[in-house]
Design a protein around this motif. Structure first.
Motif, mmCIF file in Angstrom:
data_model
loop_
_atom_site.group_PDB
_atom_site.id
_atom_site.type_symbol
_atom_site.label_atom_id
_atom_site.label_comp_id
_atom_site.label_asym_id
_atom_site.label_seq_id
_atom_site.Cartn_x
_atom_site.Cartn_y
_atom_site.Cartn_z
ATOM 1 N N LEU A 202 0.813 -1.211 0.000
ATOM 2 C CA LEU A 202 0.000 0.000 0.000
ATOM 3 C C LEU A 202 0.853 1.270 0.000
ATOM 4 O O LEU A 202 0.385 2.323 -0.451
ATOM 5 C CB LEU A 202 -0.930 0.008 1.216
ATOM 6 N N VAL A 203 2.103 1.156 0.486
ATOM 7 C CA VAL A 203 2.957 2.345 0.567
ATOM 8 C C VAL A 203 3.356 2.833 -0.828
ATOM 9 O O VAL A 203 3.074 3.992 -1.190
ATOM 10 C CB VAL A 203 4.193 2.075 1.443
ATOM 11 N N PRO A 204 4.035 1.997 -1.645
ATOM 12 C CA PRO A 204 4.357 2.494 -2.994
ATOM 13 C C PRO A 204 3.115 2.767 -3.836
ATOM 14 O O PRO A 204 3.119 3.680 -4.670
ATOM 15 C CB PRO A 204 5.204 1.358 -3.598
ATOM 16 N N LEU A 205 2.046 1.997 -3.612
ATOM 17 C CA LEU A 205 0.807 2.242 -4.353
ATOM 18 C C LEU A 205 0.237 3.613 -4.011
ATOM 19 O O LEU A 205 -0.237 4.341 -4.901
ATOM 20 C CB LEU A 205 -0.219 1.145 -4.047
ATOM 21 N N ALA A 206 0.291 3.983 -2.728
ATOM 22 C CA ALA A 206 -0.231 5.289 -2.312
ATOM 23 C C ALA A 206 0.599 6.428 -2.903
ATOM 24 O O ALA A 206 0.048 7.428 -3.386
ATOM 25 C CB ALA A 206 -0.247 5.378 -0.787
ATOM 26 N N LEU A 222 7.534 6.802 -11.581
ATOM 27 C CA LEU A 222 6.379 5.919 -11.503
ATOM 28 C C LEU A 222 6.742 4.443 -11.655
ATOM 29 O O LEU A 222 6.171 3.591 -10.965
ATOM 30 C CB LEU A 222 5.358 6.302 -12.582
ATOM 31 N N LEU A 223 7.683 4.137 -12.545
ATOM 32 C CA LEU A 223 8.002 2.730 -12.808
ATOM 33 C C LEU A 223 8.552 2.007 -11.574
ATOM 34 O O LEU A 223 8.105 0.890 -11.265
ATOM 35 C CB LEU A 223 8.968 2.620 -13.984
ATOM 36 N N PRO A 224 9.529 2.572 -10.829
ATOM 37 C CA PRO A 224 9.994 1.874 -9.615
ATOM 38 C C PRO A 224 8.880 1.642 -8.597
ATOM 39 O O PRO A 224 8.832 0.591 -7.952
ATOM 40 C CB PRO A 224 11.069 2.814 -9.051
ATOM 41 N N LEU A 225 7.987 2.609 -8.458
ATOM 42 C CA LEU A 225 6.864 2.442 -7.527
ATOM 43 C C LEU A 225 5.925 1.339 -8.004
ATOM 44 O O LEU A 225 5.427 0.541 -7.196
ATOM 45 C CB LEU A 225 6.096 3.754 -7.393
ATOM 46 N N ALA A 226 5.684 1.278 -9.312
ATOM 47 C CA ALA A 226 4.827 0.232 -9.857
ATOM 48 C C ALA A 226 5.451 -1.147 -9.670
ATOM 49 O O ALA A 226 4.769 -2.104 -9.282
ATOM 50 C CB ALA A 226 4.565 0.501 -11.339
ATOM 51 N N VAL A 227 6.742 -1.254 -9.916
ATOM 52 C CA VAL A 227 7.438 -2.538 -9.755
ATOM 53 C C VAL A 227 7.426 -2.963 -8.287
ATOM 54 O O VAL A 227 7.219 -4.142 -7.968
ATOM 55 C CB VAL A 227 8.885 -2.449 -10.292
ATOM 56 N N ALA A 228 7.646 -2.022 -7.382
ATOM 57 C CA ALA A 228 7.634 -2.336 -5.948
ATOM 58 C C ALA A 228 6.242 -2.812 -5.517
ATOM 59 O O ALA A 228 6.116 -3.787 -4.757
ATOM 60 C CB ALA A 228 8.048 -1.108 -5.140
#
Length: 435
Positions: A202-206, A222-228
């Motif tokens: 939920l953290v990287p998604l938020a 955005l890409l690192p957050l999506a991958v995480a």
């Protein structure tokens, strides 16, 4: 054709011209993707049943990835869990676009494909269960999916002159069908649940959601957050494709007021869709098909053995009989209950032809089959053979019906000409459906 009262609404109406134009662009991309999907599936089948089948097995079972992050996956698993996340990301974008700014935001237009999709899920599941109660009942969801790329590729071949409303209906039906498949995967095919990685996701998604809501487009953010997000959802035990859907649903559809509002042009969701749909349709889904469709058949005797198993019978009948009858039956019942009527010039046989194409399960059916039966087992092979057989049979039957109807429409209608005014909108979109 007998018309109902004025209180009824039009089934398979044309919708708005901007939406028809946008859907036309999607159809062209998905049709090309469908052709690549079919080629990949044929290559996989031939390869898996050739003298070089060992190389296919070696490739699909080759493992790589960081073990510490639970990402030491086989090539086949990377295709199903990783590449299909791109497919479901695009599905999430399309879902939000349809229900926020598309024709499906209007309840009277949304009700037709929504109920048709529900009918196309319930009846195949019941047919499957009828043959597998007390046996492999956990595979009930396998014949409930529709492969939009494969179906649209067949529709493009079968009916160049078919009314646009039929193509629009098939696409919107498949969008709702994808939503139902996502819910089914999340609720019924999560074997174990690890709360810590799920909560951490939920953290990287938020953070990703905050950034896209502020219309940030920088891929390096955005890409690192999506991958995480994807990696943590995968570690939680929830199928990783769900992360793709959540990431897609987080993207705003409309432009912000500071950027001119909804009338100022495409929003961020449409921007991402233009970028990622070619990757999804042209790369992710065909590679998944290459890894998933390669099942050893064992000749005619092997096919007969597979087809005689209850799981295969349930899947084939669910796709070929359950999907079209469920789709068409739901629409017909709704028309009787509400006084709705078909748009001018359409016949129920047209809707039946499109409903037959709804029985092309393939991509999502193969994914659910892997989740339900695993890989490398005899039941899993029988299910894959049944999915391929049922999808091909549904495609052939749909083609026969729609080719016949296409000849009728070719004789009755000339190709639509654009207005001579500056609007660039075809005449047909400036008239009510019943004119």
């Amino acid at each position: 054709m007998k018309r109902s009262s004025a209180t009824g609404f039009t089934l398979f109406g044309r919708g708005s011209w901007p939406e028809a134009r946008r859907i036309g662009d999607i159809l062209r991309k998905e049709t090309i993707g469908g052709a690549l999907l079919i080629v990949a599936a044929v290559v996989a089948l031939v390869w898996a049943n050739s003298p070089w089948s060992g190389a296919y097995e070696t490739l699909s079972s080759w493992t790589f990835g960081p073990e510490a992050l639970h990402l030491d996956l086989t090539v086949a698993e990377w295709a199903a869990d990783g590449l299909l996340a791109i497919f479901f990301f695009v599905a999430g974008l399309e879902l939000k676009r349809e229900f926020v700014a598309g024709d499906l935001r209007e309840p009277r237009r949304a009700i037709v494909p929504v109920l048709a999709a529900v009918g196309g899920v319930v009846l195949p599941a019941l047919i499957y269960l009828a043959f597998n109660i007390g046996g492999q009942a956990h595979g009930w969801a396998v014949p409930t999916a529709t492969d939009i790329a494969f179906a649209l590729a067949v529709l493009a071949v079968a009916g160049r002159f078919l009314p646009t409303a039929l193509r629009t209906f098939l696409l919107t039906l498949a969008v709702v069908d994808d939503l139902i498949a996502i819910v089914i995967i999340a609720l019924f095919y999560t074997d174990h649940l690890e709360l810590v990685p799920l909560l951490l996701a939920l953290v990287p998604l938020a953070i990703y959601t905050v950034l896209v809501q502020r219309r940030v487009r920088s891929w390096w953010l955005l890409l690192p957050l999506a991958v995480a997000t994807w990696a943590l959802v995968h570690a939680s035990g929830v199928h990783a494709t769900i992360a793709g859907v959540l990431l897609g649903l987080a993207v705003p559809v409309l432009r912000s007021e500071s950027a001119g509002g909804p009338d100022a042009g495409p929003g961020l969701a449409e921007h991402f869709e233009h970028r990622f749909r070619p990757i999804s349709a042209g790369v992710a889904v065909p590679i998944f098909a290459l890894m998933a469709a390669g099942v050893p058949i064992g000749g005619v005797s092997g096919l007969y053995t597979a087809w005689s198993e209850p799981v295969a019978i349930g899947v084939i009948l669910g796709l070929v009989v359950g999907k079209p009858l469920g789709i068409l039956g739901a629409v017909w019942v709704m028309s009787k209950l509400t006084g709705g009527h078909l748009a001018k010039g359409l016949a129920w046989i047209d809707a039946f032809g499109v409903a037959l194409l709804g029985g092309i399960g393939f991509t999502v059916s193969l994914l659910i089959g892997e989740l339900a039966f695993g890989g490398g087992t005899e039941a899993a092979d029988h299910v894959r053979i049944a999915i391929l057989s049922g999808s091909v049979l549904a495609a052939l039957l749909g083609t026969l019906v729609l080719r016949a109807r296409n000849r009728v429409y070719r004789r009755l209608y000339e190709i639509e000409q654009l207005d001579e005014d500056r609007s660039g909108v075809p005449d047909v979109y400036e008239r009510p459906d019943d004119e």
